[in-house]
Design a protein around this motif. Structure first.
Motif, mmCIF file in Angstrom:
data_model
loop_
_atom_site.group_PDB
_atom_site.id
_atom_site.type_symbol
_atom_site.label_atom_id
_atom_site.label_comp_id
_atom_site.label_asym_id
_atom_site.label_seq_id
_atom_site.Cartn_x
_atom_site.Cartn_y
_atom_site.Cartn_z
ATOM 1 N N MET A 1 1.122 3.663 13.784
ATOM 2 C CA MET A 1 0.396 4.597 13.015
ATOM 3 C C MET A 1 -0.874 4.964 13.806
ATOM 4 O O MET A 1 -1.437 3.933 14.205
ATOM 5 N N ASN A 2 -1.186 6.404 13.879
ATOM 6 C CA ASN A 2 -2.632 6.595 14.480
ATOM 7 C C ASN A 2 -3.577 6.943 13.588
ATOM 8 O O ASN A 2 -3.165 7.733 12.724
ATOM 9 N N VAL A 3 -4.763 6.333 13.684
ATOM 10 C CA VAL A 3 -5.819 6.651 12.721
ATOM 11 C C VAL A 3 -6.831 6.908 13.374
ATOM 12 O O VAL A 3 -7.198 6.412 14.627
ATOM 13 N N THR A 4 -7.960 7.595 12.594
ATOM 14 C CA THR A 4 -9.361 7.632 13.418
ATOM 15 C C THR A 4 -10.107 6.322 13.371
ATOM 16 O O THR A 4 -9.863 5.668 12.359
ATOM 17 N N PRO A 5 -11.083 6.056 14.019
ATOM 18 C CA PRO A 5 -11.722 4.801 13.987
ATOM 19 C C PRO A 5 -12.583 4.852 12.726
ATOM 20 O O PRO A 5 -12.527 3.744 12.120
ATOM 21 N N SER A 6 -12.929 5.858 12.215
ATOM 22 C CA SER A 6 -13.846 5.954 10.773
ATOM 23 C C SER A 6 -12.917 5.683 9.820
ATOM 24 O O SER A 6 -13.298 4.884 8.671
ATOM 25 N N ALA A 7 -11.730 5.928 9.708
ATOM 26 C CA ALA A 7 -10.416 5.674 8.386
ATOM 27 C C ALA A 7 -10.160 4.273 8.763
ATOM 28 O O ALA A 7 -9.949 3.557 7.738
ATOM 29 N N SER B 1 -7.549 -9.430 13.320
ATOM 30 C CA SER B 1 -8.386 -10.494 12.847
ATOM 31 C C SER B 1 -7.996 -10.828 11.489
ATOM 32 O O SER B 1 -8.041 -11.564 10.689
ATOM 33 N N TYR B 2 -7.375 -9.852 10.700
ATOM 34 C CA TYR B 2 -6.914 -9.569 9.260
ATOM 35 C C TYR B 2 -5.450 -10.035 9.050
ATOM 36 O O TYR B 2 -5.051 -9.996 8.151
ATOM 37 N N SER C 1 -13.317 -6.001 0.827
ATOM 38 C CA SER C 1 -14.104 -6.187 -0.201
ATOM 39 C C SER C 1 -13.256 -6.481 -1.713
ATOM 40 O O SER C 1 -13.930 -6.567 -2.513
ATOM 41 N N GLY C 2 -12.038 -6.301 -1.280
ATOM 42 C CA GLY C 2 -11.072 -6.396 -2.455
ATOM 43 C C GLY C 2 -10.789 -5.316 -3.040
ATOM 44 O O GLY C 2 -10.053 -5.262 -4.271
ATOM 45 N N ARG C 3 -11.327 -4.270 -2.720
ATOM 46 C CA ARG C 3 -11.118 -2.897 -3.761
ATOM 47 C C ARG C 3 -9.618 -2.251 -3.331
ATOM 48 O O ARG C 3 -9.122 -1.612 -4.167
ATOM 49 N N VAL C 4 -8.940 -2.946 -2.112
ATOM 50 C CA VAL C 4 -7.397 -2.273 -1.929
ATOM 51 C C VAL C 4 -6.868 -3.962 -1.617
ATOM 52 O O VAL C 4 -7.405 -4.468 -0.782
ATOM 53 N N GLY C 5 -5.877 -4.022 -2.446
ATOM 54 C CA GLY C 5 -4.919 -5.339 -2.318
ATOM 55 C C GLY C 5 -4.028 -5.060 -1.014
ATOM 56 O O GLY C 5 -3.468 -4.088 -0.910
ATOM 57 N N VAL C 6 -3.655 -6.267 -0.692
ATOM 58 C CA VAL C 6 -2.746 -6.214 0.527
ATOM 59 C C VAL C 6 -1.957 -7.487 0.241
ATOM 60 O O VAL C 6 -2.179 -8.342 0.028
ATOM 61 N N ALA D 1 -13.247 2.397 7.389
ATOM 62 C CA ALA D 1 -12.928 2.385 5.797
ATOM 63 C C ALA D 1 -12.058 1.509 5.161
ATOM 64 O O ALA D 1 -12.256 0.810 4.391
ATOM 65 N N PHE D 2 -10.830 1.554 5.709
ATOM 66 C CA PHE D 2 -9.932 0.601 5.044
ATOM 67 C C PHE D 2 -10.151 -0.940 5.461
ATOM 68 O O PHE D 2 -9.882 -1.371 4.493
ATOM 69 N N VAL D 3 -10.718 -1.177 6.407
ATOM 70 C CA VAL D 3 -10.878 -2.678 6.591
ATOM 71 C C VAL D 3 -11.970 -3.097 5.675
ATOM 72 O O VAL D 3 -11.800 -3.937 5.100
ATOM 73 N N ARG D 4 -12.989 -1.962 5.714
ATOM 74 C CA ARG D 4 -14.001 -2.458 4.554
ATOM 75 C C ARG D 4 -13.437 -2.717 3.108
ATOM 76 O O ARG D 4 -13.965 -3.518 2.376
#
Length: 64
Positions: A42-48, A10-11, A58-63, A51-54
């Protein structure tokens, strides 16, 4: 992973450029570029992933 189990995040940009697809096998999150599906994922954990989506939301990470 069967093709029907992948879905567009959705992002993902609605302009049609950047396309991220996600699949949710048990205990993991797989992420791939829908424009280059044959190049793997890429394989990541659900918690990772959460955290990335959050961070992006929130704008803390630019895409770009």
């Amino acid at each position: 992973m069967p093709a029907e189990l992948w879905f567009k995040s959705s992002y993902t940009s609605q302009a049609g450029g950047e396309c991220v697809e996600v699949a949710l096998p048990a205990g993991a999150v797989w992420v791939r570029d829908s424009n280059h599906r044959g190049e793997g994922h890429m394989n990541v954990t659900p918690s990772a992933w959460r955290a990335f989506v959050r961070a992006v939301s929130s704008g803390r990470v630019g895409v770009e």
